[in-house]
Structures are given as C-alpha cells and as structure tokens.
Design a protein around this motif. Structure first.
Motif, short mmCIF file in Angstrom:
data_model
loop_
_atom_site.label_atom_id
_atom_site.label_comp_id
_atom_site.label_asym_id
_atom_site.label_seq_id
_atom_site.Cartn_x
_atom_site.Cartn_y
_atom_site.Cartn_z
N VAL A 53 13.25 2.75 21.89
CA VAL A 53 12.13 3.36 22.55
C VAL A 53 10.56 2.44 22.26
O VAL A 53 9.98 3.39 23.44
CB VAL A 53 11.91 4.93 22.64
CG1 VAL A 53 13.71 5.47 22.52
CG2 VAL A 53 11.44 5.09 20.89
N GLY A 54 10.14 1.43 21.53
CA GLY A 54 9.66 0.71 21.68
C GLY A 54 8.37 1.59 20.74
O GLY A 54 7.26 1.01 20.41
N GLU A 55 8.91 2.02 19.58
CA GLU A 55 7.89 2.81 18.57
C GLU A 55 7.53 1.30 17.41
O GLU A 55 9.13 0.67 16.72
CB GLU A 55 8.79 3.87 17.84
CG GLU A 55 8.27 4.54 16.58
CD GLU A 55 8.84 5.82 15.81
OE1 GLU A 55 8.18 6.06 15.16
OE2 GLU A 55 9.75 6.05 16.36
N VAL A 56 7.07 1.37 17.03
CA VAL A 56 6.56 0.64 15.44
C VAL A 56 7.37 0.79 14.83
O VAL A 56 7.04 1.69 14.15
CB VAL A 56 5.25 -0.43 15.33
CG1 VAL A 56 4.99 -0.82 16.80
CG2 VAL A 56 4.61 1.55 15.38
N THR A 57 7.98 -0.52 13.64
CA THR A 57 8.07 0.32 12.59
C THR A 57 7.89 -1.44 11.68
O THR A 57 7.34 -1.98 11.75
CB THR A 57 10.09 0.20 12.42
OG1 THR A 57 10.04 -1.41 12.94
CG2 THR A 57 10.51 1.22 13.06
N PHE A 58 7.93 -0.85 10.07
CA PHE A 58 7.28 -1.83 9.67
C PHE A 58 8.01 -1.66 7.98
O PHE A 58 9.41 -0.77 8.01
CB PHE A 58 6.03 -0.46 8.60
CG PHE A 58 4.86 -0.56 9.74
CD1 PHE A 58 4.36 -1.06 10.24
CD2 PHE A 58 4.85 1.04 10.39
CE1 PHE A 58 3.16 -0.70 11.06
CE2 PHE A 58 3.89 1.46 10.57
CZ PHE A 58 3.68 0.62 11.91
N SER A 75 8.47 7.88 12.12
CA SER A 75 8.72 9.31 12.78
C SER A 75 9.82 9.91 12.24
O SER A 75 9.94 10.93 12.21
CB SER A 75 9.21 9.08 14.48
OG SER A 75 10.25 8.37 14.58
N HIS A 76 10.48 9.13 11.50
CA HIS A 76 11.50 9.63 10.58
C HIS A 76 11.31 10.14 9.47
O HIS A 76 11.70 10.96 8.49
CB HIS A 76 12.84 8.69 11.01
CG HIS A 76 13.28 8.07 12.05
ND1 HIS A 76 14.62 7.66 12.22
CD2 HIS A 76 13.18 8.22 13.38
CE1 HIS A 76 15.09 7.00 13.33
NE2 HIS A 76 14.67 8.48 13.98
N LYS A 77 9.45 9.44 9.11
CA LYS A 77 8.90 10.32 7.99
C LYS A 77 10.13 9.75 6.61
O LYS A 77 9.87 10.24 5.56
CB LYS A 77 9.29 11.53 7.85
CG LYS A 77 8.56 12.38 9.04
CD LYS A 77 8.49 13.83 9.26
CE LYS A 77 7.31 13.98 10.27
NZ LYS A 77 6.58 13.68 10.57
N VAL A 78 10.12 8.23 6.57
CA VAL A 78 11.72 8.11 5.38
C VAL A 78 11.15 6.75 6.09
O VAL A 78 11.18 5.39 6.62
CB VAL A 78 12.30 8.19 5.22
CG1 VAL A 78 13.10 9.45 5.08
CG2 VAL A 78 13.07 7.84 7.05
N MET A 79 11.78 5.47 4.34
CA MET A 79 12.26 3.93 4.84
C MET A 79 13.21 4.10 4.56
O MET A 79 14.14 4.39 3.49
CB MET A 79 10.95 3.74 4.01
CG MET A 79 11.13 1.80 3.42
SD MET A 79 10.80 1.20 1.81
CE MET A 79 12.32 1.21 0.95
N VAL A 123 0.52 -1.35 -0.15
CA VAL A 123 -0.21 0.08 0.02
C VAL A 123 0.89 1.35 0.32
O VAL A 123 1.55 1.17 0.77
CB VAL A 123 -0.57 -0.18 0.93
CG1 VAL A 123 -1.74 1.62 1.36
CG2 VAL A 123 -1.93 -1.50 1.48
N PRO A 124 0.92 2.23 -1.07
CA PRO A 124 1.62 3.70 -0.77
C PRO A 124 1.63 4.06 0.25
O PRO A 124 0.83 4.23 1.24
CB PRO A 124 0.85 3.95 -1.94
CG PRO A 124 0.18 2.84 -3.15
CD PRO A 124 -0.81 2.50 -1.67
N GLY A 125 3.67 4.55 0.84
CA GLY A 125 3.18 5.61 1.67
C GLY A 125 3.80 6.56 1.32
O GLY A 125 4.74 6.49 0.68
N HIS A 126 3.73 7.40 2.14
CA HIS A 126 4.59 9.29 1.77
C HIS A 126 5.44 9.94 3.43
O HIS A 126 4.25 9.44 4.43
CB HIS A 126 4.34 9.63 0.98
CG HIS A 126 5.16 11.28 0.38
ND1 HIS A 126 6.01 10.48 -0.22
CD2 HIS A 126 4.16 12.34 0.92
CE1 HIS A 126 6.55 12.38 0.11
NE2 HIS A 126 5.30 13.61 0.29
#
Length: 263
Positions: free
Chosen positions: A209-214, A232-236, A190-193
C-alpha cells in the motif's frame, strides 16, 4: 530510416513532429512507449529490471515519480530498479568512457543463480554486516521484492539467499536481491520502540500500500538480529525458522555521508 519532419495528426492534418530538429543522430526502429517517439543514437535509454521494457531516461524518471508500475506492462516497478542500456548502434561518446563516481549509498544486485561463479554470492566491499541469523551465521543488510512489497531483508552469504518477513512467514529471496553498500558514509543504529523511527532513518522498503519500512536490529532469544521495522504495525519483524516473529524494542539504521558526519 529517418523520421519525417511532419506527421499526420488525428484529424488528418499535418502537425510538427516533436523530435528536435537539431538532433541529426540516426533513429532506431524502436519506440519509447511513454512519449511514442523513436529512440535516436544519442538518446539515454533506461530499462526496467524486472520486465525489461525500455524508455527514454527522462520519460521513465517522470513516470516513476508518480507511479510504481512499468509504463508498458504495468508490472511492479520501483525507481531504484532501473538501469541504463548501451546499444551497439553507434560509437559511444567520449563521456561514456569516463569512470562513473561512486554514490554514497548504493543497492548492489547480488547474483544468486545456481550457475553463477563460485564467488558471485559474496558481499561486495562496503556491505553492511550486522548480527547473525538463528544459526549464528553472519547477516548483511539487504532488500528484495516479494509480490508487491519491497522487503527490508537479511542476506546470509553461507545460504546464498536473503530472508524477509511477510504475512506471518519468513520468505526466502533469491531473485532481485540487493545488498546495501556504503561509500564514504557512516552508519549508526538509533533506538526505536513500537513503530517509532528517527526522521533521518534510511528507507529500505515499502509495503503493497506504499507505506515505507526500515531496517532495524534487535535482540531475539539473546541473539542480535536484523529485521523489518513496520511503523503502522508498531513492531520490528524478524524472519526466524520459516516464521515471522517480532519485537517492539529495536534500533533503526541511519546512514550519514561522511563529510556531514564529521561536522
């Protein structure tokens, strides 16, 4: 040796033992560090994968619902990294011989030790292949532990290693690597940006710190690459020639059980 029906309380008086009186199975001389009770032959016992400490299944499940550490040694421990132990203490009940049904989504450990069998590094049936690495070698969706992170990773069978992005570098992972395996599931991208992701995205990792990543995929230098979507870093992030590169437009992995996908 059988546990007594009573024990001494902290004030010196007798208190009732919490072990159920209707459990007549023999006890082992091993304590669960969470409830401080001896294991019994009929107990379901689970072990942590990294440090190997053992606990009652229910005790460990409750603990890991509120903590990401081993109850005994406090090393990093995720609820997905535990497994059942079968002790040669008594005959297995009949239900232990029944085949365990396959779960729709499974993370299967991959054996990457140098002394492993020649085909131990091959992806299992149902593994999700997508894109290639910088050398054009096929890559698979994986995850692996690095320090206190669980990294969405890129598994390259020909290199017998997975690769993940962490702190501006590509990390080579050969221990505690797991391959995503789908049984009776459909998956889509699914598109993300700039850090966005769909609400039904498959969680494949977390930061210290427990933030989920994908897991995501995107084009880098004209090649379809797998990587880690860090909201939170706004990138892949993509592991590339030993470094960590990034793109801000990508697609995120979504997995749907087949019976729902056909609705």
């Amino acid at each position: 040796m059988e546990s007594n029906s009573t024990e001494m309380g902290s004030t010196g008086g007798e208190v009732e033992e919490v072990v159920p009186t209707n459990d007549s199975s023999p006890s082992l001389n091993i304590l669960c560090a969470i409830c401080n009770e001896f294991f019994r032959a009929n107990d379901i016992i689970f072990s942590t994968a990294r440090c190997g400490h053992v606990f009652h299944k229910d005790c460990l499940t409750r603990w890991l619902n509120r903590s990401r550490t081993c109850p005994q040694c406090r090393s990093t421990c995720d609820r997905h990294r535990v497994h059942r132990l079968y002790l040669n203490f008594t005959e297995s009940p009949e239900f232990d011989d029944t085949e365990v049904p396959k779960v729709p989504i499974d993370w299967v450990p991959i054996d990457l030790n140098r002394d492993s069998l020649p085909d131990a590094h091959l992806p299992p049936e149902g593994a999700v292949q997508c894109g290639t690495n910088e050398d054009g070698l096929p890559t698979y969706v994986a995850r692996g532990y690095y320090q206190d992170d669980l990294l969405p990773a890129v598994y390259v069978p020909e290199k017998k290693a997975a690769f993940g992005s962490h702190s501006c570098n590509a990390r080579i992972l050969t221990d505690d690597v797991e391959i995503l395996v789908l049984n009776d599931c459909d998956h889509k991208w699914v598109p993300g940006h700039r850090g966005s992701y769909p609400v039904d995205a498959l969680t494949t990792g977390y930061s210290e710190v427990g933030e989920v990543t994908f897991t995501g995929r995107g084009l880098y230098e004209g090649i379809l690459r797998l990587g880690k979507v860090h909201p939170s870093h706004k990138v892949m992030y993509i592991p590339h020639h030993g470094q960590e590169v990034n793109v801000n437009t990508y697609e995120v992995l979504v997995v749907t059980p087949r019976d729902q996908a056909e609705l």
